[in-house]
Write a protein that holds these residues in place. Structure first.
Motif, PDB file in Angstrom:
ATOM      1  N   VAL A  54    -110.227 -39.258 -34.349  1.00  9.15           N
ATOM      2  CA  VAL A  54    -111.604 -39.760 -34.376  1.00  9.15           C
ATOM      3  C   VAL A  54    -112.458 -38.691 -35.047  1.00  9.15           C
ATOM      4  O   VAL A  54    -112.137 -37.503 -34.986  1.00  9.15           O
ATOM      5  CB  VAL A  54    -112.163 -40.107 -32.971  1.00  9.15           C
ATOM      6  N   ALA A  64    -119.031 -30.959 -27.406  1.00 12.19           N
ATOM      7  CA  ALA A  64    -119.249 -32.376 -27.714  1.00 12.19           C
ATOM      8  C   ALA A  64    -117.944 -33.023 -28.173  1.00 12.19           C
ATOM      9  O   ALA A  64    -117.629 -34.153 -27.779  1.00 12.19           O
ATOM     10  CB  ALA A  64    -120.313 -32.501 -28.795  1.00 12.19           C
ATOM     11  N   ALA A  65    -117.184 -32.309 -28.998  1.00 11.21           N
ATOM     12  CA  ALA A  65    -115.930 -32.860 -29.515  1.00 11.21           C
ATOM     13  C   ALA A  65    -114.914 -33.062 -28.387  1.00 11.21           C
ATOM     14  O   ALA A  65    -114.217 -34.076 -28.336  1.00 11.21           O
ATOM     15  CB  ALA A  65    -115.368 -31.931 -30.589  1.00 11.21           C
ATOM     16  N   LYS A  67    -115.584 -33.604 -25.275  1.00 10.22           N
ATOM     17  CA  LYS A  67    -116.026 -34.738 -24.450  1.00 10.22           C
ATOM     18  C   LYS A  67    -115.622 -36.058 -25.110  1.00 10.22           C
ATOM     19  O   LYS A  67    -115.183 -36.984 -24.443  1.00 10.22           O
ATOM     20  CB  LYS A  67    -117.547 -34.676 -24.239  1.00 10.22           C
ATOM     21  N   THR A  68    -115.778 -36.123 -26.436  1.00  6.56           N
ATOM     22  CA  THR A  68    -115.362 -37.330 -27.166  1.00  6.56           C
ATOM     23  C   THR A  68    -113.865 -37.554 -27.004  1.00  6.56           C
ATOM     24  O   THR A  68    -113.418 -38.673 -26.732  1.00  6.56           O
ATOM     25  CB  THR A  68    -115.717 -37.192 -28.671  1.00  6.56           C
ATOM     26  N   GLN A  71    -112.999 -38.675 -23.494  1.00  4.61           N
ATOM     27  CA  GLN A  71    -113.386 -40.083 -23.329  1.00  4.61           C
ATOM     28  C   GLN A  71    -112.350 -40.997 -23.979  1.00  4.61           C
ATOM     29  O   GLN A  71    -111.959 -42.015 -23.414  1.00  4.61           O
ATOM     30  CB  GLN A  71    -114.772 -40.302 -23.951  1.00  4.61           C
ATOM     31  N   TYR A  72    -111.902 -40.586 -25.166  1.00  6.83           N
ATOM     32  CA  TYR A  72    -110.894 -41.369 -25.886  1.00  6.83           C
ATOM     33  C   TYR A  72    -109.610 -41.469 -25.050  1.00  6.83           C
ATOM     34  O   TYR A  72    -109.048 -42.544 -24.865  1.00  6.83           O
ATOM     35  CB  TYR A  72    -110.587 -40.704 -27.235  1.00  6.83           C
TER      36      TYR A  72
ATOM     37  N   THR B  97    -125.917 -36.304 -30.393  1.00  2.19           N
ATOM     38  CA  THR B  97    -124.513 -36.143 -29.976  1.00  2.19           C
ATOM     39  C   THR B  97    -123.984 -37.452 -29.403  1.00  2.19           C
ATOM     40  O   THR B  97    -122.860 -37.870 -29.704  1.00  2.19           O
ATOM     41  CB  THR B  97    -124.394 -35.024 -28.920  1.00  2.19           C
ATOM     42  N   ARG B 101    -120.950 -39.615 -30.927  1.00  4.45           N
ATOM     43  CA  ARG B 101    -119.762 -39.944 -30.117  1.00  4.45           C
ATOM     44  C   ARG B 101    -119.507 -41.447 -30.111  1.00  4.45           C
ATOM     45  O   ARG B 101    -118.378 -41.899 -30.306  1.00  4.45           O
ATOM     46  CB  ARG B 101    -119.963 -39.424 -28.691  1.00  4.45           C
ATOM     47  N   ALA B 104    -118.035 -42.441 -33.349  1.00  7.25           N
ATOM     48  CA  ALA B 104    -116.650 -41.950 -33.496  1.00  7.25           C
ATOM     49  C   ALA B 104    -115.694 -42.819 -32.692  1.00  7.25           C
ATOM     50  O   ALA B 104    -114.599 -43.152 -33.169  1.00  7.25           O
ATOM     51  CB  ALA B 104    -116.579 -40.494 -33.031  1.00  7.25           C
ATOM     52  N   LEU B 105    -116.084 -43.182 -31.478  1.00  6.85           N
ATOM     53  CA  LEU B 105    -115.187 -43.946 -30.609  1.00  6.85           C
ATOM     54  C   LEU B 105    -115.113 -45.423 -30.974  1.00  6.85           C
ATOM     55  O   LEU B 105    -114.164 -46.100 -30.624  1.00  6.85           O
ATOM     56  CB  LEU B 105    -115.610 -43.785 -29.145  1.00  6.85           C
ATOM     57  N   LYS B 107    -114.954 -46.634 -34.071  1.00 10.44           N
ATOM     58  CA  LYS B 107    -114.121 -46.867 -35.275  1.00 10.44           C
ATOM     59  C   LYS B 107    -112.657 -47.028 -34.920  1.00 10.44           C
ATOM     60  O   LYS B 107    -112.169 -46.437 -34.002  1.00 10.44           O
ATOM     61  CB  LYS B 107    -114.327 -45.719 -36.259  1.00 10.44           C
TER      62      LYS B 107
END
Lengths: 224, 107
Positions: A54, A64-65, A67-68, A71-72, B97, B101, B104-105, B107
């Motif tokens: 992603v 932040a990355a 956390k993304t 979450q993924y 942010t 996010r 990003a999620l 896509k």
């Protein structure tokens, strides 16, 4: 139990392929790379080795990355989530020992510690800065740890859902510890080896950055 | 007869308040913010035209000079603005942010 590896990467086109190849060779297939707005070919390189990539359209910082990525992984049904560096500092061989206490249900979070293992060739100045972080963490949060800014960690699903990372940049490392304390999560340190190479030292945190992070951590704590 | 400093303040206030009204009409500024800026400039204009009033009001603060009082208030005002701006910048940063996010999620 389904373990997911989360890698936050920023301008890591030179190292990401090797990191992913190594993880794949050791049998870790569920790996998500969060390209944090890299200006190089990090995404393209990562996509050759994992289908889970992603991309942040703009750089938002490691916190932040992660956390993304977390979450993924949670969306994909992860039971255990491991955070792993993109610059080759972390060793995939350490993952089984790191996740073992979480797998057995002994703790919610396993924190890697380079100071419990003799294999890490930590540069002196870095060691001083890291030990300063340990001291500050003990004073601010009351957590007795040997290594507080190690990005190699394993979270149970419950812990990953509870820990809320709001700090976008490097202060997230302290925030995670604060969250562990605040949410009353159980934790344990596990020895891991950090490989300091010329590349990882260039890409990692400078000593000055460590001091800035320390300063922001204190501010963050005082503001709460 | 108006003094040069009074003319300058009136022109500055008129330009700024016109700008604020334009922003308000384009819904780029809240009514509360418009009221806040009008109030601030009203106080400034009163202070410039009737410095004696401010001097009288500020006597309990122990400063006899109007310029001292102005300096204290200007500093306090600037600190307040800095504080509000830093809060807004922080909030905007978090929103960026969150948006990054989500994209990003998705896509």
């Amino acid at each position: 139990m389904h373990t997911w590896i989360v890698i936050a990467a920023y301008n890591e086109e030179k190292s990401i392929a090797n990191v992913l190849k190594d993880l794949s060779a050791k049998g870790w297939k569920s790996v998500v790379v969060v390209d944090d707005g890299s200006r190089d070919k990090t995404s393209e390189m990562a996509k050759k080795h994992t289908k889970h990539v992603v991309r942040h359209l703009i750089n938002r910082g490691q916190g932040a990355a992660l956390k993304t990525g977390i979450q993924y992984a949670l969306n994909e049904g992860a039971d255990i989530i491991v955070t792993f560096d993109a610059d080759g500092q972390h060793r995939s061989e350490d993952i089984p020992a790191l996740i073992a206490p979480v797998q057995k249900g002994e703790v919610d979070v396993a924190l890697g510690s380079r100071f419990l293992s003799s294999g890490s060739n930590v540069p002196f100045i870095r060691k001083v800065a890291l030990k300063g972080g340990v001291l500050i963490t003990r004073i601010l949060y009351g957590l007795k740890l040997t290594d507080t800014h190690n990005g190699f960690r394993a979270f149970s699903r419950k812990a990953a859902e509870k820990i809320d990372i709001t700090m976008d940049r490097m202060e997230h490392a302290s925030e995670i510890l604060a969250e562990i304390k605040a949410k009353k999560l159980s934790y344990k340190e596990v020895p891991v080896t950090i490989r300091y190479t010329e590349y990882s030292l260039q890409h990692g945190q400078s000593t000055w950055n460590s001091i800035v992070i320390l300063y922001r951590t204190i501010l963050q704590r005082l503001a709460k | 007869m108006m003094e040069p400093v009074q003319i300058a303040v009136v022109i500055a206030a008129a330009l700024l308040l016109l700008n604020i009204c334009a922003l308000w009409s384009r819904k780029k500024m809240s009514a509360r913010a418009v009221f806040f800026w009008f109030l601030i400039w009203a106080v400034i204009i009163v202070a410039v035209f009737y410095p004696a009033i401010i001097g009288f009001l500020m006597m309990p603060l122990g400063s006899g000079k109007v310029i001292d009082v102005f300096t204290y208030f200007a500093l306090a005002f600037l600190l307040f603005i800095c504080f509000r701006l830093s809060l807004k910048a922080n909030r905007a940063d978090h929103e960026v942010t969150r948006l990054t996010r989500e994209l990003a999620l998705k896509k």
